[in-house]
Design an enzyme around this catalytic site. Structure first.
Site, PDB file in Angstrom:
ATOM      1  CG  ASP A   1      -0.179  -0.023   2.540  1.00 29.48           C
ATOM      2  OD1 ASP A   1       0.833  -0.741   2.635  1.00 29.48           O
ATOM      3  OD2 ASP A   1      -0.590   0.681   3.476  1.00 29.48           O
TER       4      ASP A   1
ATOM      5  CD  GLU B   1       4.121   0.752   7.037  1.00 33.49           C
ATOM      6  OE1 GLU B   1       4.912   1.033   7.933  1.00 33.49           O
ATOM      7  OE2 GLU B   1       3.685   1.622   6.246  1.00 33.49           O
TER       8      GLU B   1
END
Ligand SMILES: [Zn+2]
Length: 382
Positions: free
Chosen positions: A52, A147
């Site tokens: 991400d 994350e």
């Protein structure tokens, strides 16, 4: 779901590389194993990066630009000419004359955080497959989701993954090995007033909105806040307030590199709340502390070879190794506490979470060399 699209692509590439057990699970964790080519007993190590990008700025439809043979000076991004990367502000850039610099076009993130890490891990693995003469133990790979929103390893099964030690490739300046994160708590202070019809409230009403406001006003203006601290200093940071006349809750995040420092800051806030409510007879307050995460150094110092080997790999690459502390948390911190000691290694990326993100291709090659040296150092370990 968008992260899973990238996951599918990575899975395909891992399979094309011929990696064993390449798979993506229901949570989007992409994992694979590069089998050992040595008979020596070496610990299983893992390389981890996240898929991400920061939700603060769009990472959709990125138009990457390569500024070949950087000649110094400002880099004006072509898609939005108000977005300018200046070596006077991005000091590392001044050292990259002659490098090929990758940026976005200025309208989106580049996404080097953390796709640079993914690319470097992929390339290192590719290199190891092409060069079987390099001895290595079993190497696990994991690409993780989410994350940036702090839940990257929530469903990660450390035991099933089977690595003894891991490294996230998610740092910035080359040469840095990150072995420390903040210790973090969340504090909620709820001020209790007395609610009475305002038309008949004389001498009876106690307004918790005013108590909370008084309390916030007593916070130091020139210290222990994010806007007045740096490096190894911690802070208390009110980041939310909610309530009405009867009850008002002020929410804080507390940060310090040591648990004792964290506790001291919490005691300070409690004292301040006591002092404040003393001026409002019949008011009271409730003080709640919730643990968020702890400095990963507390775990890593029990396994000193994990950080030492990363430093050695950096040194073998011809860079000067430097320990660095993260003024935040990482997936590696959580993994460390889940039983997988995981320091963080630099990718060479800069200006993360901004449209001014940049990374040098030559630096990425150095980061790949660090990974290869790390693998060699572990294979040679006794
Ligand atoms: Zn990152």
């Amino acid at each position: 779901m968008k992260q899973k699209e990238l996951g599918k692509l990575l899975l395909k590439e891992l399979k094309q590389l011929g990696l064993r057990n390449a798979r993506m699970d229901q949570y989007g964790y992409v994992t694979a194993t590069l089998a050992a080519n040595t008979k020596r007993a070496t610990p299983v190590i893992a390389l981890i990066a996240h898929m991400d990008t920061s939700p603060e700025i769009s990472g959709r439809g990125v138009k990457p630009q390569i500024h070949k043979n950087y000649s110094g000076g400002d880099i004006v991004l072509p898609g939005d000419r108000t977005q300018i990367i200046r070596p006077t502000e991005s000091l590392e850039l001044a050292k990259k004359v002659g490098h090929d610099i990758i940026t976005s076009d200025g309208t989106t993130l580049l996404g080097a955080d953390n796709k640079a890490g993914i690319a470097e891990i992929m390339d290192a693995v590719h290199y190891l497959i092409k060069h079987p003469e390099i001895e290595h133990g079993t190497i696990k790979i994991a690409f993780t989701p989410d994350e940036e929103v702090g839940t990257g390893v929530k469903y990660f099964n450390v035991k099933k993954f089977g690595a003894k030690y891991a490294y996230t490739m998610d740092g910035e300046t080359l040469g840095e090995v990150e072995n420390e994160t903040f210790c973090a708590d969340t504090v909620r202070i709820t001020f209790q007033g007395v609610l009475i019809h305002p038309g008949y409230a004389k001498g009876k009403l106690v307004n918790s909105v005013k108590i909370a406001s008084d309390f916030i006003n007593r916070l130091p203006k020139d210290s222990i806040s994010p806007e007045t601290t740096e490096k190894m200093e911690g802070y208390v940071h009110p980041n939310g307030i909610e309530g009405g006349v009867e009850k008002t809750t002020v929410k804080f995040i507390i940060r310090d590199f040591e648990v004792e420092g964290l506790k001291k800051k919490e005691e300070f806030l409690k004292g301040l709340a006591e002092e404040t409510t003393r001026n409002y007879p019949r008011s009271s307050f409730k003080f709640e502390v919730e643990e968020s995460y702890r400095n990963m150094r507390y775990v890593l110092e029990k396994y000193p070879e994990v950080v030492e080997k990363a430093m050695e790999a950096v040194r073998l690459t011809g860079l000067e190794p430097r320990l660095h502390s993260i003024r935040g948390g990482t997936d590696g911190a959580r993994l460390s506490y889940m039983g997988l000691p995981t320091p963080n290694i630099a990718t060479g990326g800069h200006n993360y979470h901004s449209k001014l993100e940049w990374i040098s291709i030559q630096d990425m090659k150095k980061a790949i060399e660090v990974v290869l040296n790390l693998v060699k150092v572990w294979a040679a370990a006794k």
